[in-house]
Design a protein around this motif. Structure first.
Motif, short mmCIF file in Angstrom:
data_model
loop_
_atom_site.label_atom_id
_atom_site.label_comp_id
_atom_site.label_asym_id
_atom_site.label_seq_id
_atom_site.Cartn_x
_atom_site.Cartn_y
_atom_site.Cartn_z
N VAL A 64 0.83 -1.15 -0.18
CA VAL A 64 -0.06 -0.03 -0.01
C VAL A 64 0.83 1.34 -0.02
N ILE A 65 0.56 2.04 -0.85
CA ILE A 65 1.64 3.46 -1.15
C ILE A 65 0.46 4.57 -0.51
N SER A 66 0.58 4.89 0.63
CA SER A 66 0.11 6.16 1.23
C SER A 66 0.66 7.24 0.77
N MET A 67 0.18 8.01 -0.15
CA MET A 67 0.52 9.46 -0.50
C MET A 67 -0.17 10.44 0.07
N GLY A 68 0.51 10.77 1.17
CA GLY A 68 0.25 12.03 1.92
C GLY A 68 1.07 13.23 1.76
N THR A 69 1.24 13.99 2.82
CA THR A 69 2.25 14.87 2.72
C THR A 69 3.70 14.38 2.22
N GLY A 70 4.05 13.34 3.00
CA GLY A 70 5.01 12.32 2.63
C GLY A 70 4.47 11.02 2.09
N ILE A 96 8.91 12.20 0.35
CA ILE A 96 8.32 13.10 -0.92
C ILE A 96 6.76 12.80 -0.93
N GLY A 97 6.06 13.87 -1.30
CA GLY A 97 4.63 13.73 -1.28
C GLY A 97 3.87 14.99 -1.53
N GLY A 98 2.53 14.98 -1.31
CA GLY A 98 1.99 16.13 -1.50
C GLY A 98 2.52 17.49 -1.03
N GLY A 99 3.20 17.45 0.11
CA GLY A 99 3.89 18.59 0.71
C GLY A 99 5.01 18.95 -0.22
N LEU A 150 14.56 -0.51 -21.49
CA LEU A 150 14.32 1.17 -21.21
C LEU A 150 13.95 1.74 -22.67
N PRO A 151 12.66 1.97 -22.81
CA PRO A 151 12.33 2.51 -24.08
C PRO A 151 12.40 3.95 -24.07
N MET A 152 12.57 4.40 -25.39
CA MET A 152 13.09 5.79 -25.71
C MET A 152 12.52 6.79 -24.96
N ASP A 153 11.11 6.83 -24.35
CA ASP A 153 10.64 7.75 -23.70
C ASP A 153 10.41 7.43 -21.97
N ALA A 154 11.41 6.48 -21.74
CA ALA A 154 11.81 6.17 -20.52
C ALA A 154 12.58 7.49 -19.51
N THR A 155 12.32 7.92 -18.44
CA THR A 155 13.04 9.09 -17.96
C THR A 155 14.50 8.68 -17.66
N ALA A 156 15.60 9.15 -18.09
CA ALA A 156 16.99 9.10 -17.78
C ALA A 156 17.29 9.96 -16.60
N SER A 157 16.73 11.24 -16.50
CA SER A 157 17.18 12.13 -15.62
C SER A 157 16.08 13.26 -15.31
N LEU A 158 15.56 13.21 -14.13
CA LEU A 158 14.57 14.03 -13.81
C LEU A 158 15.17 15.48 -13.56
N LEU A 187 4.36 20.38 -14.78
CA LEU A 187 4.28 19.12 -15.07
C LEU A 187 5.32 18.14 -14.68
N GLY A 188 6.56 18.89 -14.52
CA GLY A 188 7.85 18.39 -14.15
C GLY A 188 7.90 18.05 -12.80
N ILE A 189 7.15 18.93 -11.89
CA ILE A 189 7.10 18.76 -10.44
C ILE A 189 6.20 17.69 -10.33
N ILE A 190 5.06 17.49 -10.86
CA ILE A 190 3.94 16.41 -10.66
C ILE A 190 4.89 15.28 -11.04
N THR A 191 5.20 15.04 -12.21
CA THR A 191 5.71 13.86 -12.80
C THR A 191 6.99 13.48 -11.76
N MET A 192 7.87 14.20 -11.37
CA MET A 192 9.10 13.84 -10.47
C MET A 192 8.35 13.19 -9.07
N VAL A 193 7.40 13.91 -8.44
CA VAL A 193 6.88 13.20 -7.37
C VAL A 193 6.04 11.99 -7.53
N LEU A 194 5.45 11.87 -8.36
CA LEU A 194 4.72 10.65 -8.70
C LEU A 194 5.61 9.54 -9.05
N GLN A 195 6.52 9.83 -10.16
CA GLN A 195 7.36 8.69 -10.62
C GLN A 195 8.33 8.28 -9.33
N THR A 196 8.98 9.20 -8.66
CA THR A 196 9.96 8.90 -7.53
C THR A 196 8.99 7.85 -6.49
#
Length: 272
Positions: free
Chosen positions: A103-109, A128-131, A176-184, A199-208
């Protein structure tokens, strides 16, 4: 008819649900200046909106960081505190129908709870989370409004922010497909548009969060992950987590009442 109330008092929001005959009744959430105000405000609003009288409430089960402020029965109703990680596991298990999952509880952390049958245990987490999303948005976008951040992100282009495998190789790398992240954020410029930054901030948080959960599950044999918490409402979840599923051969699940799972688990713990 008697109802059990589950309340999850978080740092920024309070979620409340009713549980009647094994069914979730009208979950709501509110935000207030402090946790005590939020708790009592949510409770009062829930009773009012659902036309529930105090005499019909059998038990109140409270969890979350704000539960520490509850030291007496709420409005004279029997009240009990519940371990937040147990509530996470019970609620996610109930809503997803899975008996073995992380279970991944995504709160402030973000916290990770492993469920294996009736065994529920906290196995770690990351700060790392909503905060993180709100803090970085305040600094980089001059806003903390979730709706505004989402609106900006919907117009952003992640290729202007993240370095992708396609940027460093003419062919896909093994696994690793061509659209995979190499570096955030590796391609972000000082004058990057707010849309791309959002979009970068949201992607970084969710992907991490997703990558950390997968690493936390190594050697456990678990391939199912249940996402709960406010961040599950972000539309970008529908793009990012399917991509991680393909990369790592796992499955991410977002239940119907994902943001209320901890409150649901608190109510369910009354039967435990």
């Amino acid at each position: 008819m008697a109802i059990v109330i589950g309340i999850d008092v978080g740092i920024s929001t309070t979620k409340i649900v009713g549980l009647r005959e094994g069914r979730v009744v009208s979950p709501i959430r509110i935000t207030a200046a402090d946790q005590v105000t939020s708790l009592y405000g949510a409770f009062g609003k829930y009773l009012h909106d659902n036309k529930v009288e105090l005499k019909d409430v059998k038990q109140v089960m409270v969890t979350g960081v704000g539960a520490s402020y509850v030291n007496e029965p709420i409005y004279g109703i029997p009240t009990q505190k519940v371990d937040e990680f147990i509530a996470d596991g019970l609620g996610a298990r109930f809503e997803s129908g899975l008996t073995k999952a992380i279970v991944i509880s995504m709160g402030t952390g973000t916290s990770f709870v492993q469920c294996d049958g009736d065994e529920i245990r906290h196995i770690g987490g990351i700060g790392i989370g909503g905060g993180t999303l709100q803090g970085l948005s305040r600094v980089m976008l001059n806003t903390r409004d979730p709706k505004q951040i989402q609106s900006l992100a919907m117009q952003g282009d992640i290729r202007n922010i993240n370095l992708l495998i396609g940027d460093i190789s003419t062919h896909p790398l093994p696994g690793l497909p061509m659209d995979a992240t190499a570096s955030l954020f590796s391609k972000a410029q000082y004058d990057a548009p707010k849309e791309d930054l959002a979009l970068g901030i949201i992607t970084m948080v969710l992907q991490t969060i997703g990558s950390a959960a997968i690493l936390a599950a190594l050697n456990s044999g678990i391939k199912d992950f249940v996402l709960i918490g406010n961040l599950t409402l972000l539309p970008q979840c529908k793009d990012i987590y399917p991509m991680l599923e393909k990369l790592y051969n796992v499955h991410f699940h977002i239940p119907k009442y994902a943001e209320f799972c901890t409150a649901i688990g608190a109510a369910l713990s009354y039967k435990q």
